[in-house]
Design a protein around this motif. Structure first.
Motif, mmCIF file in Angstrom:
data_model
loop_
_atom_site.group_PDB
_atom_site.id
_atom_site.type_symbol
_atom_site.label_atom_id
_atom_site.label_comp_id
_atom_site.label_asym_id
_atom_site.label_seq_id
_atom_site.Cartn_x
_atom_site.Cartn_y
_atom_site.Cartn_z
ATOM 1 N N GLU A 165 32.071 16.198 49.296
ATOM 2 C CA GLU A 165 32.079 15.622 47.946
ATOM 3 C C GLU A 165 31.809 16.692 46.884
ATOM 4 O O GLU A 165 30.829 17.435 46.965
ATOM 5 C CB GLU A 165 31.029 14.507 47.823
ATOM 6 N N ASP B 25 26.862 5.086 48.460
ATOM 7 C CA ASP B 25 27.946 4.108 48.702
ATOM 8 C C ASP B 25 27.513 3.069 49.742
ATOM 9 O O ASP B 25 27.621 1.857 49.522
ATOM 10 C CB ASP B 25 29.204 4.828 49.227
ATOM 11 N N ASP C 208 35.916 13.172 44.796
ATOM 12 C CA ASP C 208 34.889 12.218 45.247
ATOM 13 C C ASP C 208 35.218 11.751 46.671
ATOM 14 O O ASP C 208 35.531 10.583 46.910
ATOM 15 C CB ASP C 208 34.827 11.042 44.281
ATOM 16 N N ASP D 72 33.588 11.224 49.565
ATOM 17 C CA ASP D 72 32.878 10.180 50.324
ATOM 18 C C ASP D 72 33.290 8.787 49.856
ATOM 19 O O ASP D 72 33.547 7.892 50.657
ATOM 20 C CB ASP D 72 31.345 10.362 50.257
ATOM 21 N N THR D 73 33.402 8.646 48.551
ATOM 22 C CA THR D 73 33.694 7.330 47.988
ATOM 23 C C THR D 73 35.150 6.928 48.207
ATOM 24 O O THR D 73 35.438 5.784 48.578
ATOM 25 C CB THR D 73 33.337 7.336 46.489
HETATM 26 MG MG MG Z 1 31.069 9.726 45.915
#
Ligand code: MG
Ligand code: 8NA
Ligand code: MG
Ligand code: MG
Length: 347
Positions: free
Chosen positions: A27, A59, A298, A300-301
């Protein structure tokens, strides 16, 4: 063997967890090269590799609150959910939360949850947050509303988002992510038509984004931001393998705002249903996570949102066992998926 729909519920929450845990190391870093990512996934898939826990971030921390609130309350109760977000944040504040959402938690606590929507509404001088923090935790709502009307799904997703994300782009991104998970659950296995999948979401978002009396558009904001993003997804699908990561970043976005990440996650899911150059795996579920991470930003998201959609479609049977065992609190995700499934059956 688990019942088919129960397997999809599990796939959804496990997919969300895996995208978060496996995407988090990348990230905000410069985009990882194909060779780095291929060896990353190859190494994690090695059955002899000892489990070095990949920790989950904000998250999943927030998604767990959404799931547990629905389960404990047997339905959506805004105040209970807000309390869980705040309790979770103060118990483990170092999970990598967005830099502004923490002010909402502080204000909710300071005002003793008197009006659970008020702190979020005051963010960014009253414009509200358009971060992707509403969308990143939304999957359990889609599972819970599996048999509900579209209106109930949309209303619940929006309300849940409003606890932290009052900007129209923030809550509509949450609604879109819910609709995508829901659509994936409804799509018969081996029957995914990528264009149709996206077109169905466009039709629904045309209703959702029609400005209503309560909607406040940002200065210069177009009313159909998500519809337009999804139309771009269709355009990219037409270009097939000629689409590179720069183009995805430019057209769909890869950052922490909802309107520059939710459509990207949906594109990751549909694109990864077919082989992608430079991605070694034959497994479509893993390919979805891998592709989402390869886009950078971004990670991970976007991988978490894409993973929840992919998991809802492919089911837990497609999830590589060697890979999932590296994720923190895997058993909780499975348990929560089963509890949500039982709840939906009992409704
Ligand atoms: Mg994220
Ligand atoms: P948020 O509500 O704090 O929003 C995230 C960011 O988006 C804000 O800090 C602002 O920079 C920007 N933003 C949102 N709304 C506006 C607005 N109206 N005007 C101007 N800027 C705005 O938190 P969130 O829960 O939406 O954040 C989700 C993200 O945070 C996820 O990616 C999650 O993994 C986490 N995260 C973020 C970062 C990062 O800030 N790079 C790093 C690690 C984790
Ligand atoms: Mg995170
Ligand atoms: Mg209660």
């Amino acid at each position: 063997a688990v019942e088919a729909m129960a397997g999809r519920f599990r796939g959804c929450l496990v997919g969300a967890l895996m995208g978060d845990c496996l995407g988090a190391p990348f990230e905000g870093e410069p985009r990882a090269s194909p060779s780095v990512l291929n060896s990353y996934f190859r190494r994690l898939n090695d059955p002899d590799l000892k489990v070095p826990y990949k920790q989950y971030t904000d998250d999943t921390a927030m998604m767990r609150c959404v799931a547990l609130s629905l389960i404990e309350e047997k339905g959506y109760v805004a105040q209970d959910m807000a309390k869980r977000f705040v309790k979770e944040f103060y118990a483990e504040p170092r999970r990598g939360y967005g830099s502004n959402v923490v002010d909402v938690f502080a204000a909710l606590r300071a005002t003793k949850f008197r009006d659970v929507y008020a702190p979020a509404a005051m963010q960014f001088n009253g414009r509200g947050s358009y971060g992707n923090g509403g969308a990143m935790r939304a999957a359990p709502i889609a599972l819970f509303c599996h048999n509900s009307t579209m209106q109930e799904l949309v209303d619940t997703a929006k309300d849940m988002a409003l606890l932290t994300h009052a900007n129209r782009l923030g809550y509509n991104g949450t609604v879109l992510q819910c609709l995508a998970v829901h659509e994936a659950l409804q799509t018969p296995k081996n029957d995914l038509n990528c264009v149709k999948f996206v077109e169905n979401l466009i039709e629904k978002m045309k209703q959702v984004e029609k400005p209503g009396k309560d909607d406040i558009l940002d200065e210069g904001e177009e009313p159909f931001v998500y519809v337009k993003k999804l139309e771009r997804v269709l355009g990219l699908l037409e270009c097939k393998d000629s689409v590179d990561t720069d183009q995805v970043e430019e057209e769909l976005g890869v950052d922490i705002s909802a309107h520059k990440s939710v459509a990207t996650a949906i594109y990751s899911f549909v694109r990864a249903s077919c082989p992608i150059p430079n991605i070694e795996t034959e497994n479509e579920f893993q390919r979805t996570l891998h592709y989402a991470v390869s886009l950078g930003g971004d990670t991970d998201t976007i991988a978490s949102m894409a993973g929840s959609i992919a998991g809802a479609y492919y089911g837990i049977e497609k999830v590589p066992k060697n890979l999932e065992r590296h994720c923190e609190a895997l058993a909780d995700a499975i348990e929560q998926a089963d509890q949500l499934h039982n709840l939906v059956k009992a409704r």
